[in-house]
Motif scaffolding. Structure first.
Motif, mmCIF file in Angstrom:
data_model
loop_
_atom_site.group_PDB
_atom_site.id
_atom_site.type_symbol
_atom_site.label_atom_id
_atom_site.label_comp_id
_atom_site.label_asym_id
_atom_site.label_seq_id
_atom_site.Cartn_x
_atom_site.Cartn_y
_atom_site.Cartn_z
ATOM 1 N N LEU B 80 -37.207 43.579 38.623
ATOM 2 C CA LEU B 80 -36.191 43.340 37.606
ATOM 3 C C LEU B 80 -35.076 42.447 38.138
ATOM 4 C CD1 LEU B 80 -36.041 46.842 35.918
ATOM 5 C CD2 LEU B 80 -37.080 44.746 35.061
ATOM 6 N N HIS B 81 -34.738 42.633 39.404
ATOM 7 C CA HIS B 81 -33.718 41.760 39.965
ATOM 8 C C HIS B 81 -34.202 40.316 40.001
ATOM 9 C CE1 HIS B 81 -31.559 45.362 41.781
ATOM 10 N NE2 HIS B 81 -30.695 44.753 41.001
ATOM 11 N N GLY B 82 -35.466 40.146 40.370
ATOM 12 C CA GLY B 82 -36.025 38.799 40.405
ATOM 13 C C GLY B 82 -35.997 38.149 39.030
ATOM 14 N N MET B 295 -42.160 41.510 44.988
ATOM 15 C CA MET B 295 -41.903 41.789 43.579
ATOM 16 C C MET B 295 -40.866 40.844 42.974
ATOM 17 S SD MET B 295 -43.454 44.287 41.973
ATOM 18 C CE MET B 295 -44.126 45.951 42.070
ATOM 19 N N ALA B 296 -39.819 40.559 43.729
ATOM 20 C CA ALA B 296 -38.774 39.683 43.193
ATOM 21 C C ALA B 296 -39.346 38.299 42.930
ATOM 22 C CB ALA B 296 -37.598 39.608 44.158
ATOM 23 N N ALA B 297 -40.156 37.828 43.870
ATOM 24 C CA ALA B 297 -40.773 36.512 43.697
ATOM 25 C C ALA B 297 -41.699 36.505 42.484
ATOM 26 C CB ALA B 297 -41.536 36.123 44.958
ATOM 27 N N LEU B 298 -42.385 37.603 42.297
ATOM 28 C CA LEU B 298 -43.269 37.715 41.132
ATOM 29 C C LEU B 298 -42.469 37.596 39.838
ATOM 30 C CD1 LEU B 298 -46.041 38.442 39.814
ATOM 31 C CD2 LEU B 298 -45.324 40.825 39.951
ATOM 32 N N GLY B 299 -41.356 38.309 39.778
ATOM 33 C CA GLY B 299 -40.523 38.257 38.588
ATOM 34 C C GLY B 299 -40.026 36.850 38.318
#
Lengths: 351, 351
Positions: B80-82, B295-299
């Motif tokens: 979510l941050h990403g 995960m951040a990169a994914l977002g």
DNA sequence: TTGAAAGCGCTAACAT
DNA sequence: ATGTTAGCGCTTTCAA
């Protein structure tokens, strides 16, 4: 992509008819065959009315925005369900925003909610948010209710839990298990919910005639790291309590972890009970005793305050029903030698 | 409440001028004194342009909606941050919706997103969602990307993690600590991300020439309860592994809890490493070794797929950077007697 | 039983 | 340097 005009053309009627059919206008007298044609065109073209256009024309609330410090905290799980359910009943869409963004970009809440995108805001002011910040919320032209951490003196309507009762229930639970030397790992000072829990704790301790010891009380905060700090502090006091109430379950996880690292045997060396129940409370070791709070009811009440019409909405409510409920797992030891208080008596007169 | 007209009147100009001043039109030539009057009126009346009206008039994307099975799972914290960061860069508002609602009311996603309230949807299809459901997303007139659990064959664009690499990293980590008898507590069958993790696991096991034993592999799911089931199963096999890879950190919490109840000594009796890192991984006992995934990169990538323009957006991407990273805590025992593999060698050739 | 027309608040092209 | 006007897609009197 398809607009009402194209649907109308496809069905060989005017846009007005399409609008009325789609919105189920009951006063509408229409030939069944016409209605059929309209419906067919609608599904054929996959027509969905454009929200922006409706919102502009009508002035019907459609969205409730909830702002919480950390959207991915399990603490809010029940709260969000309560809000979502109440919102759905009113045909409102619930939208979630993290306070992170609000803090990074002070104009963000305005952007999110102040442009008429939202018809009501439910916010838990993060610790960092000053009273002035809260005050500025009142200048948004959107009804707003602050939850969990405010009090009746706040410049916006507030809805809170019965924090005193939750803390008292935790104390009574420990007393029922034979504890008399009880500490409090509390939230920060001047944070209303933390102050209430502290008060509830102190009143219960006094009512039971338990010993009071300043060294048994800390006020670092609600986070896991805060709990670790507090655990070290209390573990190192000369004359330790046999049990602690932790004002927040996330802090309690830190407490358990730190105590393990300190070599404590749990729960024999120190019993722990925390306020708020979360799913992972039973995955830690020992499984954590918690006080379940009526978060869903709080969410529901907040929605009510926003959308029930002014006269029925007081500007401050405290959700007392259902009352706090102790979930017994394995983090509280039974102290039989001191167990003078029958277990039942502990919980009854809290109301 | 105040509209552009009232502001214009208060400033003694036309609405057009107000609009241009408010939107910072650079081509605008205006007398400083006029601009002053406008600005003053704006702040005086607390004017904020009504979003619905702008959205109707302009056709500029302003909102990205993310739908995840459980908004209050810490797993999604980085994701979510990403997304939020990438969204802010594009001046988009991020809106969160729980898949709960989508499941309870099948029309909900359409309601939320199909009315033009959203200009892009990022969704993790919950396990319950069939391929047909996903297909129906494609009929929304809103660009949509499915994340985490899809694959290239899906009817909507997908963005996933390098699950094979994450699983392989977990295996290599265990090998580096001297383990050779390694099990897998996996996700459900036919769930793409679970299948990929299983494949990555099996390939790594094979590559290392480790023993393979069907009884060491389970596939109950990603939840805590699933982990408990799996732990009981594996604990009761005659010829236990010395370590397990758990496909999801929440399941791993269940594994630890159940093993405690079974009387296991951890990590001596069984080492555990889980995929995904969350904040409470270090509050359980023993503190849990995890594989941190990007995960951040994914977002961020998902937002890019939606808003970067078609030509640059492939319909399926796998986020390989940064590569999975093992976070070492205390849930993996070092088996010195079998430690034939130098620790370094383990991590290198994964790429 | 259906259609025509006005207008929600805003912006942009086109005057002046 | 500023104003006029038309129109985004929809709903709703009012008229036919």
């Amino acid at each position: 992509m398809a607009g009402i005009g194209e649907v109308a053309k496809a069905a060989g009627v005017s846009p007005a008819v399409v609008s009325r059919v789609v919105n189920g206008d009951t006063t509408l007298r229409i030939a069944p065959s016409t209605r059929e044609r309209v419906l067919h065109a609608v599904s054929e073209l996959q027509y969905v009315p454009l929200h922006a256009a409706r919102a502009l024309r009508l002035n019907i609330p459609s969205t409730v925005t909830v702002v919480i410090p950390d959207t991915t905290s399990a603490i809010y799980s029940d709260l969000l369900h309560g809000i979502e359910t109440a919102a759905m009943e009113r045909d409102l869409v619930m939208v979630l925003a993290s306070a992170d963004a609000a803090v990074k970009r002070p104009d963000w809440i305005r952007r999110l909610a102040g442009e008429g995108r939202s018809d009501g805001i439910i916010i838990q002011p993060p610790v960092a948010m000053t009273r002035r910040d809260v005050e500025s919320l009142a200048t948004l032209r959107v009804p707003t209710v602050a939850i969990l951490s405010g009090d009746a003196s706040w410049p916006v309507p507030t809805a809170v839990l019965d924090d005193e009762a939750a803390a008292a229930a935790a104390v009574e639970h420990l007393v029922a298990f034979g504890h008399r030397r009880i500490g409090l790992i509390g939230g920060v000072r001047d944070f209303p919910s933390a102050d209430r829990r502290r008060r509830g704790f102190e009143e219960a301790v006094q009512r039971r005639g338990l010993p009071r010891e300043p060294a048994w009380m800390t006020d670092f905060g609600y986070l896991s790291e805060d709990g670790r700090l507090a655990a070290r502090r209390i573990w190192s006091t000369a004359n330790r309590p046999t049990a602690v109430v932790v004002a927040n379950v996330n802090a309690a996880l830190g407490v358990l972890a730190e105590l393990h690292e300190l070599g404590a045997q749990l729960p024999q060396d120190l019993s722990v009970v925390a306020i708020h129940d979360v799913w992972y409370a039973d995955t830690v070791w020992p499984p954590l005793n918690t006080v379940q709070t009526p978060m869903a009811a709080l969410g529901s009440a907040a929605v009510g305050m926003l959308f029930n019409g002014i006269q029925e909405s007081p500007s401050h409510i405290r959700v007392v029903d259902p009352p706090p409920k102790v979930i017994v797992r394995a983090s509280v030891a039974r102290l039989d030698e001191t167990a003078t208080v029958p277990e039942e008596a502990g919980m009854r007169h809290l109301g």
